[in-house]
Design a protein around this motif. Structure first.
Motif, PDB file in Angstrom:
ATOM      1  N   UNK A 120       0.804  -1.176  -0.019  1.00 14.32           N
ATOM      2  CA  UNK A 120      -0.060  -0.051  -0.123  1.00 14.32           C
ATOM      3  C   UNK A 120       0.779   1.320  -0.071  1.00 14.32           C
ATOM      4  N   UNK A 121       2.272   1.105   0.000  1.00 15.10           N
ATOM      5  CA  UNK A 121       2.982   2.308   0.144  1.00 15.10           C
ATOM      6  C   UNK A 121       2.747   3.296  -0.804  1.00 15.10           C
ATOM      7  N   UNK A 122       2.583   2.926  -2.263  1.00 14.65           N
ATOM      8  CA  UNK A 122       2.537   4.026  -3.158  1.00 14.65           C
ATOM      9  C   UNK A 122       1.270   4.637  -3.068  1.00 14.65           C
ATOM     10  N   UNK A 123       0.213   3.918  -2.463  1.00 15.76           N
ATOM     11  CA  UNK A 123      -1.194   4.488  -2.590  1.00 15.76           C
ATOM     12  C   UNK A 123      -1.171   5.335  -1.068  1.00 15.76           C
ATOM     13  N   UNK A 124      -0.516   5.004   0.022  1.00 16.03           N
ATOM     14  CA  UNK A 124      -0.501   5.790   0.918  1.00 16.03           C
ATOM     15  C   UNK A 124       0.361   7.247   0.635  1.00 16.03           C
ATOM     16  N   UNK A 125       1.428   6.852  -0.163  1.00 17.15           N
ATOM     17  CA  UNK A 125       1.942   8.475  -0.499  1.00 17.15           C
ATOM     18  C   UNK A 125       0.957   9.376  -1.264  1.00 17.15           C
ATOM     19  N   UNK A 126       0.130   8.780  -1.840  1.00 21.72           N
ATOM     20  CA  UNK A 126      -1.068   9.583  -2.619  1.00 21.72           C
ATOM     21  C   UNK A 126      -2.506   9.692  -1.500  1.00 21.72           C
ATOM     22  N   UNK A 127      -2.258   9.521  -0.466  1.00 21.52           N
ATOM     23  CA  UNK A 127      -3.167   9.713   0.750  1.00 21.52           C
ATOM     24  C   UNK A 127      -4.338   8.889   0.098  1.00 21.52           C
ATOM     25  N   UNK A 128      -4.039   7.626  -0.184  1.00 25.65           N
ATOM     26  CA  UNK A 128      -5.344   6.653  -0.732  1.00 25.65           C
ATOM     27  C   UNK A 128      -5.399   5.605   0.693  1.00 25.65           C
ATOM     28  N   UNK A 129      -6.543   5.854   1.296  1.00 25.37           N
ATOM     29  CA  UNK A 129      -6.652   4.915   2.564  1.00 25.37           C
ATOM     30  C   UNK A 129      -7.103   3.459   1.860  1.00 25.37           C
ATOM     31  N   UNK A 130      -7.285   2.506   2.936  1.00 28.67           N
ATOM     32  CA  UNK A 130      -7.862   1.206   2.687  1.00 28.67           C
ATOM     33  C   UNK A 130      -9.549   1.735   2.486  1.00 28.67           C
ATOM     34  N   UNK A 131      -9.789   2.622   3.246  1.00 29.83           N
ATOM     35  CA  UNK A 131     -11.432   2.817   3.274  1.00 29.83           C
ATOM     36  C   UNK A 131     -11.587   3.456   1.840  1.00 29.83           C
ATOM     37  N   UNK A 132     -10.921   4.254   1.416  1.00 33.04           N
ATOM     38  CA  UNK A 132     -10.945   5.090   0.178  1.00 33.04           C
ATOM     39  C   UNK A 132     -11.016   4.280  -1.059  1.00 33.04           C
ATOM     40  N   UNK A 133     -10.057   3.085  -0.831  1.00 34.80           N
ATOM     41  CA  UNK A 133     -10.036   2.277  -2.105  1.00 34.80           C
ATOM     42  C   UNK A 133     -11.388   1.355  -2.010  1.00 34.80           C
ATOM     43  N   UNK A 134     -12.016   1.095  -0.829  1.00 40.65           N
ATOM     44  CA  UNK A 134     -13.105  -0.024  -0.912  1.00 40.65           C
ATOM     45  C   UNK A 134     -14.484   0.896  -1.399  1.00 40.65           C
ATOM     46  N   UNK A 135     -14.200   2.067  -0.918  1.00 39.28           N
ATOM     47  CA  UNK A 135     -15.324   3.101  -1.474  1.00 39.28           C
ATOM     48  C   UNK A 135     -15.606   3.087  -2.795  1.00 39.28           C
TER      49      UNK A 135
END
Length: 341
Positions: free
Chosen positions: A203-218
């Motif tokens: 998830x590191x690359x997504x975390x750098x772009x401020x994308x959380x697990x909750x955002x991904x799921x939504x």
């Protein structure tokens, strides 16, 4: 015990390291916390083999984006165990029946990229459940784009047949190259009933772009019209290939029957209490050709539950918080120096 005994008896480097730590293998060890561990980085620097070289069938390399990749040698015993374990874990979540796989990546047969080769190797384990795999991303000037015409046609075909499918992709690729652009354009689909989404990778690359697990799921729910409980996040790593840890929707990941997890303090490396953060250590008897049976990773996590989870599965439930900052931990670096001594 038997796994440790095998590697201590057949791997001089492994034996030397634990002799330096004054570890004595005893049949009456009651707590798995008492078994020592190797730092995951050691597989980048040393060839740790516990079988004769002529028994090795393949050398597996990690998909390191920077630096030296980890390498592990596999014999027929290890590859067979890994295949059985991976098949059991994957089918437990996705179901045992074969179904079409919609792979949101480029076709490895049409790419020379090192990254896609590593992703393709990881994808192969999932395709044992596929009746009809198809790749739906195309590479245009080193950028990946969804082939909308092909994708639309396939989704419509499966929907008309009322045939459940599995969308598969690597977390960052799936989000950046598919979910995000589709959402921005307001494009939505309705996958056939009981379809699944399986994604794997850090998830590191997504975390750098401020994308959380909750955002991904939504966003996945909005774009593909699928329930959160049918979205599965798989976690694994090369040094213990075959073992997969899965979270269903918003639930934490859970250990399968083949392994156990310990969380260790960043500085003291002692086990911490459930709920506290630390470095993830994973133990498993699966590797036979190399001593990947007890590994201290550089991933940070915490244990959030034990026993039966909300899906009815038994195991240790945990969350992965991210990667350790080298400044906050003595872990791998200091252990490495002890190993090399």
């Amino acid at each position: 015990y038997e796994s440790f005994n095998h590697h201590l008896s057949n791997n001089d480097l492994f034996k030397k390291f634990f002799e330096n730590k004054n570890f004595k293998l005893k049949t009456d060890i009651k707590n798995i916390e008492d078994y020592p561990y190797l730092p995951v980085k050691i597989f980048k620097n040393k060839k740790l083999i516990s079988v004769p070289n002529e028994e090795l069938k393949i050398t597996l390399s990690s998909s390191a984006t920077t630096g030296v990749p980890s390498q592990v040698g596999l014999d027929s015993v290890t590859t067979k165990r890994q295949a059985i374990v991976a098949a059991n874990v994957i089918s437990d979540y996705l179901g045992k029946n074969r179904r079409p796989f919609v792979i949101l990546d480029e076709d490895p047969a049409e790419s020379n990229s090192r990254d896609i080769s590593a992703r393709a190797a990881a994808t192969m384990g999932f395709l044992m459940l596929s009746s009809k795999p198809g790749y739906f991303l195309k590479n245009i000037e080193k950028q990946l784009y969804l082939d909308m015409e092909k994708f639309n046609k396939s989704i419509n075909e499966f929907e008309n047949l009322k045939k459940e499918i599995c969308i598969f992709g690597f977390t960052f690729v799936l989000y950046k190259n598919v979910l995000k652009p589709l959402k921005e354009k307001g494009i939505k689909f309705k996958l056939p009933t009981n379809s699944k989404i399986a994604h794997i990778g850090g998830w590191k690359k997504l975390e750098n772009e401020k994308v959380t697990k909750e955002k991904f799921l939504e966003d996945a729910v909005e774009v593909f019209g699928i329930e959160k409980k049918n979205i599965f996040d798989f976690y694994g790593f090369t040094e213990q290939m075959g073992l997969l840890y899965v979270s269903s929707g918003e639930l934490p990941k859970i250990t399968p029957i083949y392994s156990e997890i310990i969380i260790r303090d960043f500085q003291t490396l002692n086990p911490v209490k459930d709920g506290e953060k630390g470095l993830i250590q994973i133990l498993t008897p699966i590797p036979h050709s190399y001593p990947g049976i007890s590994i201290l990773t550089e991933d940070v996590g915490r244990i959030v539950g034990r026993g039966k989870d909300k899906t009815g599965r038994f195991g240790t439930q945990f969350e992965i918080i991210g990667r350790a900052n080298q400044a906050e931990t003595r872990g791998c670096g200091d252990i490495m120096s002890e190993f090399m001594a």
